[in-house]
Design a protein around this motif. Sequence first.
Motif, PDB file in Angstrom:
ATOM      1  N   UNK A 137      -1.877   6.762 -12.440  1.00  0.00           N
ATOM      2  CA  UNK A 137      -2.325   5.398 -12.687  1.00  0.00           C
ATOM      3  C   UNK A 137      -1.675   4.826 -13.942  1.00  0.00           C
ATOM      4  N   UNK A 138      -1.732   5.553 -15.044  1.00  0.00           N
ATOM      5  CA  UNK A 138      -1.199   5.037 -16.304  1.00  0.00           C
ATOM      6  C   UNK A 138       0.311   4.833 -16.245  1.00  0.00           C
ATOM      7  N   UNK A 139       1.018   5.726 -15.589  1.00  0.00           N
ATOM      8  CA  UNK A 139       2.473   5.640 -15.558  1.00  0.00           C
ATOM      9  C   UNK A 139       3.030   4.717 -14.484  1.00  0.00           C
ATOM     10  N   UNK A 140       2.207   4.355 -13.510  1.00  0.00           N
ATOM     11  CA  UNK A 140       2.670   3.476 -12.426  1.00  0.00           C
ATOM     12  C   UNK A 140       2.959   2.086 -12.972  1.00  0.00           C
ATOM     13  N   UNK A 141       3.918   1.422 -12.381  1.00  0.00           N
ATOM     14  CA  UNK A 141       4.276   0.068 -12.799  1.00  0.00           C
ATOM     15  C   UNK A 141       4.199  -0.879 -11.604  1.00  0.00           C
ATOM     16  N   UNK A 142       3.471  -1.957 -11.808  1.00  0.00           N
ATOM     17  CA  UNK A 142       3.318  -2.973 -10.770  1.00  0.00           C
ATOM     18  C   UNK A 142       4.685  -3.525 -10.365  1.00  0.00           C
ATOM     19  N   UNK A 143       5.597  -3.671 -11.321  1.00  0.00           N
ATOM     20  CA  UNK A 143       6.933  -4.195 -11.019  1.00  0.00           C
ATOM     21  C   UNK A 143       7.653  -3.287 -10.028  1.00  0.00           C
ATOM     22  N   UNK A 164       1.142 -11.099  -5.032  1.00  0.00           N
ATOM     23  CA  UNK A 164       0.569 -10.607  -3.775  1.00  0.00           C
ATOM     24  C   UNK A 164      -0.252  -9.345  -4.014  1.00  0.00           C
ATOM     25  N   UNK A 165       0.212  -8.498  -4.913  1.00  0.00           N
ATOM     26  CA  UNK A 165      -0.528  -7.267  -5.231  1.00  0.00           C
ATOM     27  C   UNK A 165      -1.891  -7.619  -5.812  1.00  0.00           C
ATOM     28  N   UNK A 166      -1.887  -8.548  -6.769  1.00  0.00           N
ATOM     29  CA  UNK A 166      -3.157  -8.936  -7.387  1.00  0.00           C
ATOM     30  C   UNK A 166      -4.052  -9.670  -6.390  1.00  0.00           C
ATOM     31  N   UNK A 167      -3.459 -10.454  -5.519  1.00  0.00           N
ATOM     32  CA  UNK A 167      -4.234 -11.188  -4.513  1.00  0.00           C
ATOM     33  C   UNK A 167      -4.923 -10.217  -3.545  1.00  0.00           C
ATOM     34  N   UNK A 168      -4.190  -9.235  -3.052  1.00  0.00           N
ATOM     35  CA  UNK A 168      -4.731  -8.319  -2.046  1.00  0.00           C
ATOM     36  C   UNK A 168      -5.614  -7.223  -2.636  1.00  0.00           C
ATOM     37  N   UNK A 169      -5.304  -6.782  -3.858  1.00  0.00           N
ATOM     38  CA  UNK A 169      -5.991  -5.599  -4.378  1.00  0.00           C
ATOM     39  C   UNK A 169      -6.726  -5.819  -5.703  1.00  0.00           C
ATOM     40  N   UNK A 170      -6.534  -6.934  -6.361  1.00  0.00           N
ATOM     41  CA  UNK A 170      -7.266  -7.222  -7.584  1.00  0.00           C
ATOM     42  C   UNK A 170      -6.530  -6.817  -8.840  1.00  0.00           C
ATOM     43  N   UNK A 203       0.830  -1.204   0.000  1.00  0.00           N
ATOM     44  CA  UNK A 203       0.000   0.000   0.000  1.00  0.00           C
ATOM     45  C   UNK A 203       0.862   1.250   0.000  1.00  0.00           C
ATOM     46  N   UNK A 204       1.899   1.293   0.843  1.00  0.00           N
ATOM     47  CA  UNK A 204       2.766   2.467   0.915  1.00  0.00           C
ATOM     48  C   UNK A 204       3.562   2.638  -0.372  1.00  0.00           C
ATOM     49  N   UNK A 205       4.069   1.537  -0.908  1.00  0.00           N
ATOM     50  CA  UNK A 205       4.812   1.613  -2.165  1.00  0.00           C
ATOM     51  C   UNK A 205       3.904   2.082  -3.294  1.00  0.00           C
ATOM     52  N   UNK A 206       2.662   1.610  -3.295  1.00  0.00           N
ATOM     53  CA  UNK A 206       1.708   2.027  -4.332  1.00  0.00           C
ATOM     54  C   UNK A 206       1.372   3.506  -4.189  1.00  0.00           C
TER      55      UNK A 206
END
Length: 198
Positions: free
Chosen positions: A25-31, A43-49, A13-16
């Motif tokens: 949103x568009x420029x953020x990267x899940x990696x 884990x990101x997809x599990x907790x937040x979808x 959450x803090x990193x996001x």
Amino acid sequence: MGYDAEATRRRIFQAAADEFAAHGLAGARIERIAAAARANKQAIYLYFGNKEKLFGAVVGAKVDEVCETGALDPNDVAETVGQLFDWYQEHPELIRLLLWEALENGPGPVQGEPERRDAYRGHIRGWLEAGYAADAPDDRARVRAAQDWMFTLLGLIAWNFAVPQLCRLVLDEDDEKAALARRRAAVVETVRALAAAR
């Protein structure tokens, strides 16, 4: 030591929040979020979808945080506007997140809109219960007056952090802290004068 799911969730959450505030949103990267959180993408997809839901959760939580930290008190509006100004100064990520949300979402609904709208309605009810706009011709006019007043107050605060370059240019102040101190004092005095006139 076992896996601490809640600690992982908080790190994500803090990193996001940091990633979305910096890149939208568009420029953020899940990696990048996963690396900063020391977590895996699953884990990101599990907790937040998905990334959109994570962005909505971050913005909603930051809005909740400011609402819980410093509600505008109708009985001492100038003082609480000053406190809210201080909160925004200490948490510049909220303005960035709201600006990204507006830029990327356009006029359409935002993630968690019904819940966020309900929270603001609760604040408006508090103002009405405190007797705000009691001289309005009917309940609808009272609600509208309270909504307009709250939005005006939020704008007086937020604009200082939404466009820091204008703050620097218009105030002709080399020292950002001095400029914000001037702006805080001006906002509080403006609200005090407006509240007295009401």
